[in-house]
Motif scaffolding. Structure first.
Motif, PDB file in Angstrom:
ATOM      1  N   VAL A  14      14.753   3.560  -5.705  1.00 18.00           N
ATOM      2  CA  VAL A  14      13.509   4.067  -5.122  1.00 18.00           C
ATOM      3  C   VAL A  14      12.800   2.975  -4.326  1.00 18.00           C
ATOM      4  N   PHE A  15      12.246   3.353  -3.171  1.00 25.76           N
ATOM      5  CA  PHE A  15      11.439   2.427  -2.368  1.00 25.76           C
ATOM      6  C   PHE A  15      10.096   2.187  -3.050  1.00 25.76           C
ATOM      7  N   VAL A  16       9.713   0.914  -3.164  1.00 30.22           N
ATOM      8  CA  VAL A  16       8.362   0.551  -3.601  1.00 30.22           C
ATOM      9  C   VAL A  16       7.845  -0.562  -2.697  1.00 30.22           C
ATOM     10  N   GLY A  17       6.542  -0.521  -2.461  1.00 30.78           N
ATOM     11  CA  GLY A  17       5.886  -1.559  -1.670  1.00 30.78           C
ATOM     12  C   GLY A  17       4.789  -2.213  -2.484  1.00 30.78           C
ATOM     13  N   GLN A  18       4.509  -3.466  -2.140  1.00 31.81           N
ATOM     14  CA  GLN A  18       3.424  -4.200  -2.783  1.00 31.81           C
ATOM     15  C   GLN A  18       2.216  -4.147  -1.860  1.00 31.81           C
ATOM     16  N   ARG A  19       1.122  -3.600  -2.353  1.00 28.95           N
ATOM     17  CA  ARG A  19      -0.062  -3.368  -1.521  1.00 28.95           C
ATOM     18  C   ARG A  19      -0.664  -4.670  -1.000  1.00 28.95           C
TER      19      ARG A  19
ATOM     20  N   ASP B 220      -3.837  -4.942  -0.159  1.00 36.45           N
ATOM     21  CA  ASP B 220      -5.229  -5.066  -0.615  1.00 36.45           C
ATOM     22  C   ASP B 220      -5.355  -5.315  -2.115  1.00 36.45           C
ATOM     23  N   SER B 221      -4.253  -5.666  -2.762  1.00 34.75           N
ATOM     24  CA  SER B 221      -4.304  -5.894  -4.202  1.00 34.75           C
ATOM     25  C   SER B 221      -3.785  -7.283  -4.524  1.00 34.75           C
ATOM     26  N   THR B 222      -4.452  -7.951  -5.436  1.00 36.51           N
ATOM     27  CA  THR B 222      -3.973  -9.251  -5.895  1.00 36.51           C
ATOM     28  C   THR B 222      -3.046  -9.083  -7.094  1.00 36.51           C
ATOM     29  N   LEU B 223      -2.983  -7.861  -7.636  1.00 39.13           N
ATOM     30  CA  LEU B 223      -2.104  -7.591  -8.772  1.00 39.13           C
ATOM     31  C   LEU B 223      -0.646  -7.601  -8.328  1.00 39.13           C
ATOM     32  N   GLU B 224       0.221  -7.944  -9.244  1.00 45.79           N
ATOM     33  CA  GLU B 224       1.662  -7.892  -8.996  1.00 45.79           C
ATOM     34  C   GLU B 224       2.111  -6.448  -9.227  1.00 45.79           C
ATOM     35  N   ALA B 225       1.585  -5.538  -8.418  1.00 45.02           N
ATOM     36  CA  ALA B 225       1.848  -4.113  -8.612  1.00 45.02           C
ATOM     37  C   ALA B 225       2.570  -3.551  -7.397  1.00 45.02           C
ATOM     38  N   TRP B 226       3.478  -2.652  -7.664  1.00 38.86           N
ATOM     39  CA  TRP B 226       4.279  -2.008  -6.623  1.00 38.86           C
ATOM     40  C   TRP B 226       4.019  -0.514  -6.697  1.00 38.86           C
ATOM     41  N   GLN B 227       4.109   0.172  -5.562  1.00 40.59           N
ATOM     42  CA  GLN B 227       3.906   1.618  -5.580  1.00 40.59           C
ATOM     43  C   GLN B 227       4.774   2.292  -4.532  1.00 40.59           C
ATOM     44  N   MET B 228       4.943   3.597  -4.717  1.00 41.87           N
ATOM     45  CA  MET B 228       5.650   4.416  -3.737  1.00 41.87           C
ATOM     46  C   MET B 228       4.661   4.802  -2.632  1.00 41.87           C
ATOM     47  N   PRO B 229       5.166   5.159  -1.452  1.00 38.57           N
ATOM     48  CA  PRO B 229       4.273   5.575  -0.361  1.00 38.57           C
ATOM     49  C   PRO B 229       3.474   6.818  -0.742  1.00 38.57           C
TER      50      PRO B 229
ATOM     51  N   PRO C  19      14.776   3.879 -10.624  1.00 37.12           N
ATOM     52  CA  PRO C  19      13.683   4.819 -10.935  1.00 37.12           C
ATOM     53  C   PRO C  19      13.050   4.585 -12.303  1.00 37.12           C
ATOM     54  N   SER C  20      13.852   4.275 -13.295  1.00 34.83           N
ATOM     55  CA  SER C  20      13.319   4.105 -14.659  1.00 34.83           C
ATOM     56  C   SER C  20      12.330   2.947 -14.766  1.00 34.83           C
ATOM     57  N   ALA C  21      12.352   2.013 -13.813  1.00 35.40           N
ATOM     58  CA  ALA C  21      11.450   0.855 -13.841  1.00 35.40           C
ATOM     59  C   ALA C  21      10.089   1.150 -13.218  1.00 35.40           C
ATOM     60  N   LEU C  22       9.942   2.297 -12.569  1.00 37.18           N
ATOM     61  CA  LEU C  22       8.680   2.602 -11.870  1.00 37.18           C
ATOM     62  C   LEU C  22       7.433   2.463 -12.743  1.00 37.18           C
ATOM     63  N   PRO C  23       7.392   3.043 -13.950  1.00 41.01           N
ATOM     64  CA  PRO C  23       6.155   2.933 -14.746  1.00 41.01           C
ATOM     65  C   PRO C  23       5.788   1.490 -15.110  1.00 41.01           C
ATOM     66  N   ASP C  24       6.780   0.578 -15.077  1.00 40.20           N
ATOM     67  CA  ASP C  24       6.527  -0.807 -15.452  1.00 40.20           C
ATOM     68  C   ASP C  24       5.951  -1.646 -14.313  1.00 40.20           C
ATOM     69  N   VAL C  25       6.033  -1.161 -13.070  1.00 38.05           N
ATOM     70  CA  VAL C  25       5.591  -1.982 -11.933  1.00 38.05           C
ATOM     71  C   VAL C  25       4.307  -1.473 -11.283  1.00 38.05           C
ATOM     72  N   ILE C  26       3.855  -0.285 -11.669  1.00 38.70           N
ATOM     73  CA  ILE C  26       2.653   0.305 -11.066  1.00 38.70           C
ATOM     74  C   ILE C  26       1.409  -0.210 -11.793  1.00 38.70           C
TER      75      ILE C  26
ATOM     76  N   LEU D 160       0.901   8.920 -14.206  1.00 32.77           N
ATOM     77  CA  LEU D 160       1.280   9.628 -12.978  1.00 32.77           C
ATOM     78  C   LEU D 160       2.748   9.377 -12.652  1.00 32.77           C
ATOM     79  N   TYR D 161       3.174   8.120 -12.693  1.00 37.43           N
ATOM     80  CA  TYR D 161       4.562   7.796 -12.344  1.00 37.43           C
ATOM     81  C   TYR D 161       5.535   8.373 -13.371  1.00 37.43           C
ATOM     82  N   GLN D 162       5.147   8.429 -14.625  1.00 37.00           N
ATOM     83  CA  GLN D 162       5.982   9.091 -15.635  1.00 37.00           C
ATOM     84  C   GLN D 162       6.106  10.579 -15.313  1.00 37.00           C
ATOM     85  N   ASP D 163       5.003  11.190 -14.856  1.00 38.42           N
ATOM     86  CA  ASP D 163       5.024  12.608 -14.480  1.00 38.42           C
ATOM     87  C   ASP D 163       5.900  12.850 -13.251  1.00 38.42           C
ATOM     88  N   VAL D 164       5.852  11.938 -12.271  1.00 38.77           N
ATOM     89  CA  VAL D 164       6.702  12.052 -11.079  1.00 38.77           C
ATOM     90  C   VAL D 164       8.174  11.965 -11.494  1.00 38.77           C
TER      91      VAL D 164
END
Length: 160
Positions: free
Chosen positions: A24-29, A31-40, A132-139, A146-150
């Motif tokens: 899955v594609f994820v980007g690092q925002r 505008d955030s200083t957190l080490e967080a990744w999200q989908m578009p 995909p299984s790593a998504l909830p750990d990086v958001i 939400l990511y668990q629901d997706v």
């Protein structure tokens, strides 16, 4: 101060984009200083349908053209998340308590070189492919459910 429960949810569309390997594609925002990744994902404009918004947001955030993706599935229901109390009133000019999102699963038929996060209005400072299984750990933590629901909505179409 406005009670967050009195505010509406911002209508949005989200994209889970799978590459040929099922990542899955994820980007690092930016505008955030957190080490967080999200989908578009992003807002649905007035008069715009959710799928059109999803493709527009994908292009605006990743530079990926619509002809490089194929729709696999749409989540059957809207998915929601609430902003943490300390962010309500600070983001989106204080108009929303969180987001209600329509999610779409697309297959990416392009190459990594087709991904261009240096768009006219960049949102990401870095990007990568992720299992995909790593998504909830990086958001960010407030979007974890939400990511668990997706993931649950698209489970039948994901590897493993």
């Amino acid at each position: 101060m406005t009670n967050p429960a009195d505010l509406p949810y911002r209508p949005c569309a989200g994209v889970m984009l799978l590459n040929r390997e099922g990542q899955v594609f994820v980007g690092q925002r930016l505008d955030s200083t957190l080490e967080a990744w999200q989908m578009p994902q992003g807002g649905i404009d007035p008069g715009e349908d959710a799928r059109t918004a999803a493709l527009r947001e994908l292009g605006e955030e990743t530079g990926i053209a619509p002809d490089l993706v194929e729709l696999i599935a749409e989540a059957p229901d809207e998915l929601f998340y609430d902003l943490p109390d300390e962010l309500v009133g600070k983001v989106w000019k204080g108009k929303w308590r969180g987001q209600r999102q329509r999610w779409f699963l697309f297959r990416f038929h392009g190459a990594d070189g087709d991904v261009r996060i240096d768009t006219p209005h960049p949102e990401f400072r870095a990007w990568r492919w992720l299992e995909p299984s790593a998504l909830p750990d990086v958001i960010v933590p407030f979007k974890r459910k939400l990511y668990q629901d997706v993931l649950a909505a698209f489970a039948a179409h994901l590897p493993g």
